[in-house]
Write a protein that holds these residues in place. Structure first.
Motif, mmCIF file in Angstrom:
data_model
loop_
_atom_site.group_PDB
_atom_site.id
_atom_site.type_symbol
_atom_site.label_atom_id
_atom_site.label_comp_id
_atom_site.label_asym_id
_atom_site.label_seq_id
_atom_site.Cartn_x
_atom_site.Cartn_y
_atom_site.Cartn_z
ATOM 1 N N ILE A 260 0.875 -1.171 0.000
ATOM 2 C CA ILE A 260 0.000 0.000 0.000
ATOM 3 C C ILE A 260 0.915 1.225 0.000
ATOM 4 O O ILE A 260 1.666 1.432 0.956
ATOM 5 N N ASN B 238 -5.287 -3.602 4.199
ATOM 6 C CA ASN B 238 -4.069 -4.229 4.703
ATOM 7 C C ASN B 238 -4.224 -5.732 4.827
ATOM 8 O O ASN B 238 -3.269 -6.492 4.659
ATOM 9 N N LEU C 298 -7.527 2.115 5.807
ATOM 10 C CA LEU C 298 -6.687 1.138 5.109
ATOM 11 C C LEU C 298 -6.597 -0.192 5.839
ATOM 12 O O LEU C 298 -5.947 -1.118 5.340
#
Length: 617
Positions: free
Chosen positions: A342, A427, A423
């Protein structure tokens, strides 16, 4: 300072199935000083039901949920025995043939009859014992996994009472009720979650708090190996006394990790949880192992035993066969944040400095050097790893080191909350997981729900092979007689208005706040593991499809334009079959044919010998 051996570490290691001392995980072999009594919702529910006039309580679920443990604690609380006496009764007097009376004759409580294990009898004998239990006033508690319970209650020798129990058991899957009238209760422990509960009150949080509390670690205070001990470092990272703010974040991330695993269909039992936590804290090491390893090398090896690395990757000291004995450890690598790039996070942990404090034990890596004590501090990113490789072997070694350090940094970033909460699910490999959580947590207002529903409908179209020139809020269903559209033209069986499509959490499907009496949520530690896709057809009949996180992610990936068909083959087939059944029930007999051609809706009708083609509705 001396090299101490902490008895609490030895106790945790006994929870691991790596040697013959693995006995504390089983209720029958525990001793009082080693037992961990968690106050579960199921325990409170069963105790309350037993005191409130229940005649029979069925505890069902996979092995390891704590059915025997619950019975032992009910004997203690209801009949007044101490822990060792209750455990003796469990081992000697709980085959369903004996009646357990209160310890004190003055106690005005009902007696207990407990079937600790249905597998001790053949289905016919067990069914007769259950039918006979209806003849007295004792509270009967039956412990059985779902398959054995069905076999006993449905056997040909079963009487009317067994058939009543079977009907009650089957109905709980449809209406979400643990009991109909308070007389017979079904406590399905497969619904129990170790991640349920906010503010650090989940079963996992309670177990970790107990195992990382200060009193259990006094033996480490003056140990010579303390500063280099990975076990003590794990305890420090998760102990709220040592680092309160970060420890709360780390436990919340672990809770999300386990909840995500439950939401993709894996049932985590309390036994799984305890074995996993014992492994995450110790890595299978005893105090004596740590002392020996520190004598060989002071630092650089401990990072492999950091709990956030152990969750996804086994250290070299454990074999693959040993790890197979830990079922939960076979599942967690599916969610490894270390394997997912990411950009927002990688830029920070690799290129920016001072994200992590320098000199931390779990961020020290051995350098690819001939000098044994040469170290890489991962807090500096990967700059120290990248050198000037001169041959294939050196390039391979450098690549392996970079990969190992970056994966560890990504895992540490996840567990420490580096990056936005938006996120978190990405993840773990679910880019649309945040949308899923917004449904199960009830965080969607009408406007957001409308937009999400529109995306879900687009995903359902893609799964059917429909392609539209522009997005439409109406759900079009392909006629099942023509299968999935692959040629750009599809015959439609029905159109469903957006108002007739809904996304609900499972607990809401089973009843709202006004219908909570004996709700399954009240019988176990509960999280919603499914989103319900509800579609109402032309005959106003509701059709429900349960979507776990994996299937939901599949639908929204399809809405974005592409879904890996091989990986999601089972989910695609299940969704397509569901839509086909609705299309079949909603089909209207008409001389008009509705179709989608080149992305646009059209109608075809016949007027005598003339075929009329017009724009669809």
């Amino acid at each position: 300072m001396p090299e101490n051996n902490n008895p609490h570490v030895a106790r945790m290691v006994r929870y691991l199935p790596f040697d013959p001392s693995h006995d504390q995980i089983y209720e029958e072999y525990q001793v009082a000083r080693d037992s961990l009594n968690l106050d579960t919702v199921a325990y409170d529910y069963v105790l309350k039901a037993a005191k409130s006039g229940a005649h029979l309580i069925i505890l069902t679920g996979d092995a390891g949920h704590g059915k025997t443990h619950l019975c032992r604690r009910i004997i203690q609380s209801l009949l007044g025995y101490d822990e060792s006496e209750a455990r003796k009764l469990i081992n000697e007097s709980c085959d369903g043939r004996q009646i357990l009376r209160p310890k004190e004759s003055t106690q005005s409580v009902r007696a207990l009859r407990i079937f600790k294990d249905f597998s001790e009898f053949s289905p016919g004998i067990a069914a007769k014992l259950v039918d006979d239990s209806n003849k007295d006033d004792a509270v009967t508690i039956i412990c059985a996994n779902e398959g054995r319970l069905r076999a006993v209650l449905a056997t040909k020798n079963a009487g009317d009472y067994c058939r009543e129990l079977l009907d009650t058991f089957l109905s709980c899957f449809d209406d979400g009720k643990a009991s109909k009238d308070g007389r017979i209760h079904i406590v399905n422990l497969n619904h129990q979650s170790i991640a349920a509960g906010a503010d650090g009150q989940s079963l996992g949080d309670l177990a970790l708090r107990d195992w990382t509390s200060g009193n259990r670690w006094r033996a480490c205070a003056d140990c010579d190996s303390r500063d280099g001990c990975p076990i003590f470092r794990n305890r420090e990272m998760l102990s709220e006394r040592a680092d309160s703010e970060l420890a709360v974040i780390r436990k919340a991330k672990l809770r999300l990790l386990f909840a995500t695993l439950e939401r993709i269909g894996y049932v985590i039992t309390i036994r799984d949880m305890l074995m996993a936590f014992a492994y995450l804290l110790t890595g299978g090491l005893k105090c004596s192992d740590v002392h020996k390893m520190l004598k060989r090398r002071k630092t650089g090896w401990q990072q492999a035993y950091a709990f956030y690395n152990l969750a996804f990757e086994a250290p070299d000291t454990l074999s693959r066969e040993q790890l197979k004995r830990l079922p939960l450890m076979q599942q967690l690598p599916k969610l490894d944040p270390g394997c997912r790039a990411i950009r927002e996070i990688d830029e920070r942990i690799v290129n920016q400095q001072e994200i992590f404090v320098h000199g931390q034990l779990d961020l020290q890596f051995p350098a690819p050097s001939v000098i044994d004590d040469d170290l890489i501090d991962a807090a500096d990113g990967i700059d120290e790893i990248i050198g000037d490789p001169r041959n294939k072997k050196q390039r391979s070694a450098e690549a392996q080191n970079v990969m190992r350090v970056v994966r560890a940094l990504r895992r540490r970033a996840y567990i420490d909350g580096i990056g936005s909460q938006a996120l978190d699910m990405a993840n773990l490999g679910f880019p649309y997981g945040r949308d899923y959580l917004s449904i199960v947590h009830g965080h969607l207002d009408n406007a957001k729900q409308t937009l999400l529903k529109k995306r879900v409908i687009a995903g359902l179209h893609h799964i059917q092979g429909l392609q539209f020139a522009e997005q439409t809020p109406t759900l079009h269903l392909v006629d099942p007689a023509f299968g999935r559209s692959m040629s750009g033209t599809a015959i439609l069986a029905a159109r469903i208005k957006p108002a007739n499509v809904a996304l609900l959490r499972l607990s809401k499907k089973w009843g709202g706040n006004d219908d909570m009496a004996f709700h399954v949520k009240e019988s176990v530690d509960w999280i919603d593991r499914h989103v319900v896709l509800r579609i109402i057809d032309l005959q106003s009949q509701p059709h429900d499809l349960l979507l776990d996180l994996m299937t939901f992610d599949c639908v929204l990936r399809a809405a974005a334009g592409h879904v890996p068909t091989k990986f999601y083959e089972h989910d695609i087939r299940r969704v397509a079959s569901f839509l086909g059944r609705i299309a079949q029930s909603g089909r209207v007999n008409s001389d008009q044919i509705n179709l989608i051609r080149d992305g646009r809706a059209q109608t075809i009708s016949i007027d005598g010998s003339t075929i009329l083609v017009g724009a669809g509705a």
